[in-house]
Design a protein around this motif. Structure first.
Motif, PDB file in Angstrom:
ATOM      1  N   ARG A 291       2.548  11.238   1.064  1.00  0.00           N
ATOM      2  CA  ARG A 291       3.565  10.415   0.415  1.00  0.00           C
ATOM      3  C   ARG A 291       4.818  10.276   1.277  1.00  0.00           C
ATOM      4  O   ARG A 291       5.406   9.194   1.379  1.00  0.00           O
ATOM      5  N   VAL A 292       5.223  11.368   1.920  1.00  0.00           N
ATOM      6  CA  VAL A 292       6.428  11.324   2.751  1.00  0.00           C
ATOM      7  C   VAL A 292       6.194  10.465   3.989  1.00  0.00           C
ATOM      8  O   VAL A 292       7.011   9.613   4.347  1.00  0.00           O
ATOM      9  N   SER A 293       5.059  10.678   4.677  1.00  0.00           N
ATOM     10  CA  SER A 293       4.785   9.908   5.896  1.00  0.00           C
ATOM     11  C   SER A 293       4.541   8.440   5.582  1.00  0.00           C
ATOM     12  O   SER A 293       4.939   7.559   6.353  1.00  0.00           O
TER      13      SER A 293
ATOM     14  N   GLN B 284       0.408   6.671 -10.949  1.00  0.00           N
ATOM     15  CA  GLN B 284       0.556   6.569  -9.496  1.00  0.00           C
ATOM     16  C   GLN B 284       2.012   6.749  -9.093  1.00  0.00           C
ATOM     17  O   GLN B 284       2.315   7.435  -8.116  1.00  0.00           O
ATOM     18  N   TRP B 285       2.920   6.118  -9.820  1.00  0.00           N
ATOM     19  CA  TRP B 285       4.338   6.207  -9.475  1.00  0.00           C
ATOM     20  C   TRP B 285       4.867   7.624  -9.672  1.00  0.00           C
ATOM     21  O   TRP B 285       5.654   8.120  -8.867  1.00  0.00           O
ATOM     22  N   ALA B 286       4.433   8.307 -10.743  1.00  0.00           N
ATOM     23  CA  ALA B 286       4.900   9.669 -10.996  1.00  0.00           C
ATOM     24  C   ALA B 286       4.474  10.603  -9.867  1.00  0.00           C
ATOM     25  O   ALA B 286       5.246  11.472  -9.441  1.00  0.00           O
ATOM     26  N   LYS B 287       3.246  10.426  -9.371  1.00  0.00           N
ATOM     27  CA  LYS B 287       2.783  11.242  -8.248  1.00  0.00           C
ATOM     28  C   LYS B 287       3.585  10.933  -6.985  1.00  0.00           C
ATOM     29  O   LYS B 287       4.010  11.835  -6.252  1.00  0.00           O
ATOM     30  N   PHE B 288       3.784   9.634  -6.744  1.00  0.00           N
ATOM     31  CA  PHE B 288       4.491   9.246  -5.531  1.00  0.00           C
ATOM     32  C   PHE B 288       5.946   9.692  -5.571  1.00  0.00           C
ATOM     33  O   PHE B 288       6.534  10.003  -4.535  1.00  0.00           O
TER      34      PHE B 288
ATOM     35  N   GLY C  38       0.789  -1.239   0.000  1.00  0.00           N
ATOM     36  CA  GLY C  38       0.000   0.000   0.000  1.00  0.00           C
ATOM     37  C   GLY C  38       0.808   1.269   0.000  1.00  0.00           C
ATOM     38  O   GLY C  38       0.238   2.368   0.025  1.00  0.00           O
ATOM     39  N   LEU C  39       2.135   1.157  -0.034  1.00  0.00           N
ATOM     40  CA  LEU C  39       3.006   2.330   0.066  1.00  0.00           C
ATOM     41  C   LEU C  39       2.653   3.417  -0.948  1.00  0.00           C
ATOM     42  O   LEU C  39       2.413   4.570  -0.577  1.00  0.00           O
ATOM     43  N   VAL C  40       2.621   3.085  -2.213  1.00  0.00           N
ATOM     44  CA  VAL C  40       2.385   4.090  -3.264  1.00  0.00           C
ATOM     45  C   VAL C  40       0.934   4.550  -3.304  1.00  0.00           C
ATOM     46  O   VAL C  40       0.667   5.765  -3.237  1.00  0.00           O
TER      47      VAL C  40
END
Length: 429
Positions: free
Chosen positions: A358-360, A210-214, A61-63
């Protein structure tokens, strides 16, 4: 709109009440769940099932969770997360009765997957919404009191659960947990979230993957050396601290045969130290000398671990271990409070709100990974070297890492105004 001191105080009370209720009932439920599975399956894995599922769910669930938190209104996400948890628990309460023996693992694993995914979303959502709940002057109070409530609940919930389980059985613990979730939902509905007026970058570019946002959150971490350093230190500390979680029970109960009561006293001293430390932070003036505080606390933790190791190697009388060991672990627990809470405050005062999810999420996921790694490592080490020397080496290693790395950042202080810092950060993004 500026959040008043009165409203901030009310929000703190609501958040602490919700946190205490959820943690207390949640820990009782987890303890009872382990007992129920142990009785039904006879497998030692019963109490470790959560430790296996939690890191896997967190990593998967990280991303998406980080992106969700930074894209949608936090209150809406938190409400949905709680409703999902309530629904999953209600379905589990019905389903668990239709399985016997090891078959009970099937609905339990399904429930835990949904539950931990929801918990991760809630944790990231609350972390990202602090500036929407209280004003700048109440961030430290909110963090410290919430940590105090969680520490108090974690200290006493297993004691209450152990006594109640014999009397009422597992079913009533499901009722307790459902009640806690409903109370938390009611409190959440009464809380006011003051959203910042700036547009979220993620909502401006819906075509991004999703990856680009993360990746925006990762880029922020890579560009801020001290924040990246703090996360690395937290990973190392979580790894090292497994020496307590694994080594203390093994040495006290199995190797020195000092009994479960001694182990319980030492664990309670550690938890009590965290509770007192967070209460001190809640009534203290705003913490300023961040790096110096962290350096001192890490040295105290390292010294405490080494001291526990020396005490266990001396193999004194049970009463001496209980008294001296409790003092050492109390100091370790208090130092952990002065490390964990300021770290959370620093993140909330420096990371832009639109990137906080995203950071937390990244920080919590990495920490979650380090705990089982440390557990596996020290389990192997103590099987080979059942001695207090493992504690001593671990403590020395922590002090050495502090001495080698912290001087570079010794000038870093806690930001005075998080919103001003965030504004400057947005200009760099």
């Amino acid at each position: 709109m500026e959040i008043s001191d009165h409203e901030s105080n009310m929000q703190v009370i609501k958040d602490v009440s919700s946190n205490f209720t959820s943690t207390f009932c949640g820990d009782m439920f987890s303890f009872a769940l382990g007992l129920m599975l142990l009785r039904a399956t006879g497998m030692s894995l019963s109490f470790g099932l959560s430790m296996i599922i939690m890191p896997i769910v967190t990593l998967i669930g990280l991303v998406p969770i980080g992106n969700l938190v930074d894209t949608y209104p936090h209150k809406r996400l938190l409400i949905i997360s709680l409703v999902v948890r309530i629904t999953a628990l209600f379905i589990y309460s019905i389903a668990i009765g239709h399985f016997d023996g090891s078959g009970k693992l099937i609905p339990t694993i399904g429930f835990l997957i949904i539950n931990y995914a929801s918990v991760n979303l809630s944790n990231s959502g609350y972390m990202a919404s602090v500036h929407e709940l209280v004003n700048e002057g109440h961030i430290q109070k909110l963090n410290s009191l919430s940590q105090s409530a969680a520490s108090f609940a974690s200290t006493f919930s297993p004691i209450v659960a152990a006594g109640l389980y014999v009397i009422v059985g597992f079913r009533l613990f499901i009722v307790f947990q459902l009640t806690a979730h409903v109370i938390a939902l009611i409190i959440l509905l009464t809380m006011n979230f003051h959203y910042l007026s700036y547009p979220r970058k993620s909502s401006q570019t819906p075509q991004e993957s999703q990856w680009a946002k993360f990746k925006l959150g990762l880029n922020y971490l890579m560009a801020h050396g001290f924040l990246r350093y703090l996360i690395c230190i937290a990973l190392f500390l979580n790894f090292i601290f497994a020496v307590i979680n694994v080594g203390l029970p093994f040495m006290i109960v199995e190797h020195l045969h000092l009994g479960n009561v001694t182990l319980g006293i030492l664990n309670s001293a550690d938890a009590l130290g965290m509770l007192i430390g967070n209460l001190i932070i809640s009534v203290s003036k705003e913490l300023r000398h961040l790096a110096k505080i962290l350096a001192v606390t890490m040295v105290i933790i390292g010294t405490g671990l080494a001291g526990v190791g020396a005490l266990l190697m001396a193999a004194p009388e049970q009463l001496v271990v209980q008294l001296v060991g409790s003092l050492m672990l109390f100091a370790v627990g208090m130092s952990l409070a002065f490390m964990n809470t300021p770290f959370g405050i620093y993140m909330q005062k420096t990371v832009p709100t639109e990137l906080m999810g995203r950071v937390s999420s990244t920080e919590m996921s990495l920490n979650m990974m380090s705990i089982p790694l440390g557990t596996v490592f020290y389990s192997f080490v103590f099987q080979q070297i059942p001695s207090g020397i493992v504690f001593i080496i671990s403590g020395i290693a922590l002090i050495a890492v502090t001495g080698l790395t912290m001087p570079t950042f010794m000038h870093v202080q806690m930001p005075k105004t998080g919103h001003a810092t965030q504004k400057a950060d947005r200009q760099r993004l």
